[in-house]
Motif scaffolding. Structure first.
Motif, PDB file in Angstrom:
ATOM      1  N   TYR A  56       4.404 -18.024 -30.092  1.00  0.00           N
ATOM      2  CA  TYR A  56       5.211 -18.447 -31.241  1.00  0.00           C
ATOM      3  C   TYR A  56       5.709 -19.877 -31.108  1.00  0.00           C
ATOM      4  O   TYR A  56       6.707 -20.253 -31.695  1.00  0.00           O
ATOM      5  N   GLY A  57       5.012 -20.675 -30.330  1.00  0.00           N
ATOM      6  CA  GLY A  57       5.354 -22.085 -30.222  1.00  0.00           C
ATOM      7  C   GLY A  57       6.038 -22.437 -28.915  1.00  0.00           C
ATOM      8  O   GLY A  57       5.959 -21.710 -27.930  1.00  0.00           O
ATOM      9  N   PRO A  58       6.739 -23.582 -28.903  1.00  0.00           N
ATOM     10  CA  PRO A  58       7.356 -24.084 -27.677  1.00  0.00           C
ATOM     11  C   PRO A  58       8.516 -23.214 -27.199  1.00  0.00           C
ATOM     12  O   PRO A  58       9.321 -22.740 -28.006  1.00  0.00           O
ATOM     13  N   VAL A  59       8.591 -23.038 -25.877  1.00  0.00           N
ATOM     14  CA  VAL A  59       9.627 -22.205 -25.261  1.00  0.00           C
ATOM     15  C   VAL A  59      10.075 -22.824 -23.942  1.00  0.00           C
ATOM     16  O   VAL A  59       9.245 -23.274 -23.153  1.00  0.00           O
ATOM     17  N   LEU A  60      11.387 -22.834 -23.728  1.00  0.00           N
ATOM     18  CA  LEU A  60      11.943 -23.112 -22.397  1.00  0.00           C
ATOM     19  C   LEU A  60      12.127 -21.747 -21.738  1.00  0.00           C
ATOM     20  O   LEU A  60      13.008 -20.977 -22.127  1.00  0.00           O
ATOM     21  N   PRO A  61      11.287 -21.404 -20.758  1.00  0.00           N
ATOM     22  CA  PRO A  61      11.312 -20.055 -20.204  1.00  0.00           C
ATOM     23  C   PRO A  61      12.680 -19.581 -19.700  1.00  0.00           C
ATOM     24  O   PRO A  61      13.067 -18.434 -19.945  1.00  0.00           O
ATOM     25  N   SER A  62      13.420 -20.438 -19.016  1.00  0.00           N
ATOM     26  CA  SER A  62      14.715 -19.991 -18.475  1.00  0.00           C
ATOM     27  C   SER A  62      15.671 -19.603 -19.599  1.00  0.00           C
ATOM     28  O   SER A  62      16.413 -18.625 -19.484  1.00  0.00           O
ATOM     29  N   VAL A  63      15.639 -20.356 -20.691  1.00  0.00           N
ATOM     30  CA  VAL A  63      16.509 -20.062 -21.836  1.00  0.00           C
ATOM     31  C   VAL A  63      16.043 -18.780 -22.521  1.00  0.00           C
ATOM     32  O   VAL A  63      16.842 -17.911 -22.864  1.00  0.00           O
ATOM     33  N   TYR A  64      14.733 -18.660 -22.686  1.00  0.00           N
ATOM     34  CA  TYR A  64      14.193 -17.443 -23.308  1.00  0.00           C
ATOM     35  C   TYR A  64      14.671 -16.208 -22.545  1.00  0.00           C
ATOM     36  O   TYR A  64      15.164 -15.249 -23.143  1.00  0.00           O
ATOM     37  N   HIS A  65      14.510 -16.220 -21.237  1.00  0.00           N
ATOM     38  CA  HIS A  65      14.862 -15.039 -20.443  1.00  0.00           C
ATOM     39  C   HIS A  65      16.370 -14.767 -20.452  1.00  0.00           C
ATOM     40  O   HIS A  65      16.787 -13.609 -20.403  1.00  0.00           O
ATOM     41  N   SER A  66      17.169 -15.787 -20.550  1.00  0.00           N
ATOM     42  CA  SER A  66      18.619 -15.592 -20.608  1.00  0.00           C
ATOM     43  C   SER A  66      19.072 -15.002 -21.938  1.00  0.00           C
ATOM     44  O   SER A  66      20.098 -14.337 -22.002  1.00  0.00           O
ATOM     45  N   TYR A  67      18.316 -15.264 -22.987  1.00  0.00           N
ATOM     46  CA  TYR A  67      18.702 -14.789 -24.320  1.00  0.00           C
ATOM     47  C   TYR A  67      17.848 -13.645 -24.848  1.00  0.00           C
ATOM     48  O   TYR A  67      18.100 -13.131 -25.934  1.00  0.00           O
ATOM     49  N   LYS A  68      16.863 -13.188 -24.077  1.00  0.00           N
ATOM     50  CA  LYS A  68      15.985 -12.141 -24.581  1.00  0.00           C
ATOM     51  C   LYS A  68      16.705 -10.806 -24.763  1.00  0.00           C
ATOM     52  O   LYS A  68      16.220  -9.945 -25.489  1.00  0.00           O
ATOM     53  N   GLN A  69      17.885 -10.667 -24.188  1.00  0.00           N
ATOM     54  CA  GLN A  69      18.656  -9.442 -24.369  1.00  0.00           C
ATOM     55  C   GLN A  69      18.991  -9.180 -25.836  1.00  0.00           C
ATOM     56  O   GLN A  69      19.253  -8.053 -26.222  1.00  0.00           O
ATOM     57  N   PHE A  70      18.961 -10.224 -26.669  1.00  0.00           N
ATOM     58  CA  PHE A  70      19.259 -10.067 -28.094  1.00  0.00           C
ATOM     59  C   PHE A  70      18.014  -9.675 -28.900  1.00  0.00           C
ATOM     60  O   PHE A  70      18.113  -9.432 -30.102  1.00  0.00           O
ATOM     61  N   GLY A  71      16.862  -9.661 -28.234  1.00  0.00           N
ATOM     62  CA  GLY A  71      15.622  -9.319 -28.924  1.00  0.00           C
ATOM     63  C   GLY A  71      15.391 -10.274 -30.080  1.00  0.00           C
ATOM     64  O   GLY A  71      15.619 -11.469 -29.969  1.00  0.00           O
ATOM     65  N   GLY A  72      14.977  -9.746 -31.217  1.00  0.00           N
ATOM     66  CA  GLY A  72      14.747 -10.556 -32.405  1.00  0.00           C
ATOM     67  C   GLY A  72      15.972 -10.681 -33.292  1.00  0.00           C
ATOM     68  O   GLY A  72      15.905 -11.266 -34.364  1.00  0.00           O
ATOM     69  N   TYR A  73      17.076 -10.103 -32.831  1.00  0.00           N
ATOM     70  CA  TYR A  73      18.304 -10.126 -33.630  1.00  0.00           C
ATOM     71  C   TYR A  73      19.080 -11.423 -33.420  1.00  0.00           C
ATOM     72  O   TYR A  73      18.841 -12.163 -32.468  1.00  0.00           O
ATOM     73  N   ASP A  74      20.037 -11.647 -34.308  1.00  0.00           N
ATOM     74  CA  ASP A  74      20.878 -12.829 -34.170  1.00  0.00           C
ATOM     75  C   ASP A  74      21.679 -12.766 -32.879  1.00  0.00           C
ATOM     76  O   ASP A  74      22.137 -11.697 -32.459  1.00  0.00           O
ATOM     77  N   ILE A  75      21.848 -13.914 -32.272  1.00  0.00           N
ATOM     78  CA  ILE A  75      22.683 -14.044 -31.079  1.00  0.00           C
ATOM     79  C   ILE A  75      24.126 -14.062 -31.563  1.00  0.00           C
ATOM     80  O   ILE A  75      24.468 -14.811 -32.472  1.00  0.00           O
ATOM     81  N   VAL A  76      24.957 -13.227 -30.974  1.00  0.00           N
ATOM     82  CA  VAL A  76      26.339 -13.097 -31.445  1.00  0.00           C
ATOM     83  C   VAL A  76      27.362 -13.694 -30.487  1.00  0.00           C
ATOM     84  O   VAL A  76      28.546 -13.784 -30.808  1.00  0.00           O
TER      85      VAL A  76
END
Length: 172
Positions: A56-76
């Motif tokens: 799905y395009g460019p990704v910073l892996p460390s950030v992705y893994h830190s925020y993947k707990q939210f899945g596809g939902y909005d980060i709250v």
């Protein structure tokens, strides 16, 4: 150079303060455009790591893994993270504190997020998929090849040669 996570956390915090929806996918694309803006403006890559080319395009892996707990939902919220403390030779819990970023950087990010607020995550995915850096490796990406990195020089050249892609300069 700031920690990638500090910049990402402020992107989330700023979005929340401005009531602008953000999920992990949109966060990744906003960070990519922030990276491109810095390169175009003659600055270095503001992150300690390279963007990778994912489905799905460019990704910073460390950030992705830190925020993947939210899945596809909005980060709250900005979650706690773990960082390695080399002096203690261990990982420790870390909660972001926006005061570590200068007021200039915070104001710049706030304005940047406002300027891109009308773009949805998949609008940004579509745009990044049209960029030379992603297109040239699309077959490899689609085969599942990992660790394909964006090149700072090529990214800077693409955005300089295609000023209409500098979406941070105007509202959508």
């Amino acid at each position: 150079m700031l920690e990638s996570m500090d910049i990402a956390d402020y992107f989330v915090l700023s979005s929340l303060k401005q009531n602008i929806e953000i999920n992990n996918l949109k966060l990744q694309k906003l960070l990519y455009y922030f990276y491109a803006m810095n390169l175009v403006n003659g600055n270095e890559n503001p992150f300690h790591e390279k963007f990778e080319k994912w489905q799905y395009g460019p990704v910073l892996p460390s950030v992705y893994h830190s925020y993947k707990q939210f899945g596809g939902y909005d980060i709250v919220e900005v979650p706690k993270h773990f960082r390695f403390n080399s002096r203690k030779d261990e990982f420790e819990s870390y909660q972001f504190d926006e005061s570590i970023l200068s007021e200039n950087i915070r104001e710049s990010i706030d304005a940047f997020i406002r300027n891109l607020s009308n773009y949805g995550p998949f609008d940004l995915v579509e745009k990044t998929h049209s960029h030379d850096e992603w297109k040239k490796d699309e077959p490899l990406i689609n085969m599942g090849i990992k660790n394909l990195e964006y090149d700072d020089v090529a990214t800077k050249e693409f955005f300089k040669d295609n000023p209409e892609e500098q979406i941070w300069t105007s509202q959508s």
